[in-house]
Write a protein that holds these residues in place. Structure first.
Motif, PDB file in Angstrom:
ATOM      1  N   THR A 295       0.869  -1.187   0.000  1.00  4.75           N
ATOM      2  CA  THR A 295       0.000   0.000   0.000  1.00  4.75           C
ATOM      3  C   THR A 295       0.900   1.230   0.000  1.00  4.75           C
ATOM      4  OG1 THR A 295      -1.756  -1.103   1.234  1.00  4.75           O
ATOM      5  CG2 THR A 295      -1.744   1.298   1.308  1.00  4.75           C
ATOM      6  N   MET A 296       0.574   2.165  -0.877  1.00  9.08           N
ATOM      7  CA  MET A 296       1.355   3.403  -0.899  1.00  9.08           C
ATOM      8  C   MET A 296       0.550   4.517  -0.226  1.00  9.08           C
ATOM      9  SD  MET A 296       3.385   5.358  -3.902  1.00  9.08           S
ATOM     10  CE  MET A 296       2.104   5.933  -4.971  1.00  9.08           C
ATOM     11  N   ILE A 297       1.124   5.097   0.829  1.00 11.72           N
ATOM     12  CA  ILE A 297       0.484   6.255   1.465  1.00 11.72           C
ATOM     13  C   ILE A 297       1.195   7.494   0.947  1.00 11.72           C
ATOM     14  CG2 ILE A 297       0.081   7.481   3.638  1.00 11.72           C
ATOM     15  CD1 ILE A 297      -0.156   4.909   5.081  1.00 11.72           C
ATOM     16  N   MET A 298       0.425   8.412   0.404  1.00 11.81           N
ATOM     17  CA  MET A 298       1.024   9.644  -0.120  1.00 11.81           C
ATOM     18  C   MET A 298       0.409  10.840   0.568  1.00 11.81           C
ATOM     19  SD  MET A 298       2.032   9.639  -3.950  1.00 11.81           S
ATOM     20  CE  MET A 298       0.422  10.233  -4.346  1.00 11.81           C
ATOM     21  N   ILE A 299       1.220  11.489   1.385  1.00 13.76           N
ATOM     22  CA  ILE A 299       0.753  12.714   2.034  1.00 13.76           C
ATOM     23  C   ILE A 299       1.301  13.864   1.200  1.00 13.76           C
ATOM     24  CG2 ILE A 299       0.718  14.040   4.197  1.00 13.76           C
ATOM     25  CD1 ILE A 299       0.162  11.268   5.055  1.00 13.76           C
TER      26      ILE A 299
END
Ligand code: GDG
Length: 459
Positions: A295-299
């Protein structure tokens, strides 16, 4: 000891930890000498007179904060216009996004002149003056024209472009000549120093007159790389504090079946965020074992929303994330979590620690502090892997990261896969070396090295 005067476009209250490492480091130096911090107040006055702004002063401990308001016309030409629509894109090699509107330069000069005028009466004879960043390149020249003889240093936080890119700015020669009013010009990397040197040799027939000293345009300046660091101790304390630990544990529990990839940036076109989503898509395509598992979390924290290129970027990114989630997502798995908000600073280390891979893939970046924060937040016994763009200034120092070319979607996807599969001993060995370098060249080293060089410049 001389008093330190710091000038930057915006100020932060150095006593508030939320201000971040740079403000803390500068605040510490200012506190030692009882200093002055000067810049724009952040207030835009509708209908005010161009070149005029009210000044406000207040104390924060031993430091005096002096700020000046800008009228709408000055703000739009100096800040939104010349600084953020000419200098920012060009210095990041994005000629395609520059808006060379001829009216901006007058506002840029007017505000720099006004700052010099307002600052001059506040200065003492033995002050040492440190000017920060691209908004204020001509400030020393304006101060000198008003008779200021104090030592003045300049640090550029963003990249120095190669001469032919610089030459696209109609006022390039004036800008570069202005830098010769400083005693010391600090840049982030050796690549930046090489670009500066090449420019002044070609355009100003510069001669080297000593180690790192160049003579051109009738003046001499010292030019040196001072790669900025983070406050490692402060960030480590933040990482051990309850908020960061709680964030880490929550994320670890929520994603117990997943490997996390993390990106934290200001939403800026220099950060290569759409390229990163494309590389992640390629990863899912070429290495299907990551489907339903990574899973890629992009803030992407909001930034300069009122500049046109930024709203286009936001739209592009929303479309890209939506299509990855639509094409690859499952009922119980969302491949990308894109968050267009600012995350509280106290949560940043916990997020970093929970991520198996830190993705720092700017197309061009002066340094990039997130790369260093990601490394410092890791558990040395089981560290994650930093995937870092070769076009970030940080790449000159952080050689044990997996260096990538973010324009190469396939190569970046391969490196992310490499990071996900890296054996523990290799992760530990790389982390240890990165940590040592980041600790050695922390923000306090940076500040001291710059100020010492400024004290000695021209002696
Ligand atoms: C310029 C140059 C150079 C980001 N999102 C959130 C958040 N951040 C924090 C990061 C980091 C800082 O902001 C960003 O620093 P960078 O260095 O990555 O980038 P720029 O803002 O572009 O800064 C750069 C720097 O100046 C210093 O010289 O390195 O190259 O472009 O600390 O953690 N912080 C919080 N929430 C977020 O959502 N709290």
């Amino acid at each position: 000891m001389s008093r330190l005067v710091v000038i930057s476009n915006r100020l932060a209250d150095p006593r508030k930890p939320a201000a971040g490492g740079l403000a803390v480091a500068l605040g510490e130096a200012l506190n030692q000498t009882g200093g002055l911090w000067f810049g724009w107040s952040g207030t835009v006055v509708e209908g005010g007179t161009p070149g005029e702004g009210e000044m406000h002063t207040r104390s924060a401990g031993a430091v005096t904060l002096a700020t000046v308001d800008l009228c709408r016309e000055d703000h739009d030409a100096y800040y939104q216009g010349y600084s953020n629509s000419v200098l920012w894109p060009v210095f990041h090699y994005r000629l395609d996004l520059a808006d060379f509107n001829a009216s901006y330069i007058a506002g840029y000069r007017r505000v720099n002149q006004m700052f010099a005028r307002k600052l001059l009466p506040l200065l003492r004879d033995d002050d040492v003056i440190w000017v920060h960043d691209y908004h204020l390149i001509p400030l020393a020249a304006e101060l000198r024209a008003m008779g200021c003889c104090q030592r003045i240093g300049f640090f550029l936080h963003i990249p120095m472009p190669p001469p032919l890119i610089m030459a696209a700015i109609p006022q390039h020669e004036w800008l570069m000549r202005s830098l010769f009013a400083y005693d010391l010009v600090g840049l982030q990397s050796e690549a930046d120093v090489a670009h500066f040197t090449r420019y002044v040799r070609n355009e100003g027939s510069a001669e080297e007159v000593g180690a790192q000293r160049l003579r051109a345009f009738g003046a001499t300046v010292q030019v040196q790389a001072f790669p900025i660091g983070i406050d490692v101790d402060e960030f480590t304390r933040l990482a051990q504090a309850p908020d960061a630990v709680e964030t880490y544990e929550n994320i670890r529990d929520e994603y117990s079946r997943r490997r996390l990839l993390l990106g934290i940036d200001r939403l800026d076109y220099s950060k290569g965020i759409p390229h990163r989503v494309r590389a992640y898509r390629e990863l899912l395509d070429r290495y299907p074992e990551n489907r339903n598992s990574a899973t890629m979390i992009m803030i992407a924290s909001p930034s300069r929303d009122d500049v046109h290129a930024y709203s286009d970027l936001r739209q592009e990114l929303e479309g890209l994330c939506g299509s990855v989630n639509g094409d690859y997502g499952e009922l119980d798995w969302m491949p990308v979590r894109y968050i267009h908000r600012t995350v509280a600073r106290k949560r940043v280390p916990g997020l970093c620690r929970a991520a198996a891979v830190g993705l720092v893939t700017p197309l061009r970046d002066g340094m990039n502090l997130v790369a260093k924060e990601y490394v410092v937040a890791q558990d040395p016994e089981d560290p994650g892997v930093l995937v870092l763009s070769r076009f970030a200034g940080a790449a000159e120092q952080l050689k044990e990261a997996l260096l990538v070319n973010p324009y190469d979607t396939q190569g970046t996807a391969d490196s992310i896969q490499h990071a996900l599969q890296m054996p523990l001993p290799e992760r530990q060995a790389r982390h240890q070396k990165l940590m040592a370098r980041i600790r050695e060249h922390d923000v306090h080293w940076w500040r001291k090295a710059f100020l010492q060089a400024l004290q000695e410049a021209g002696d």
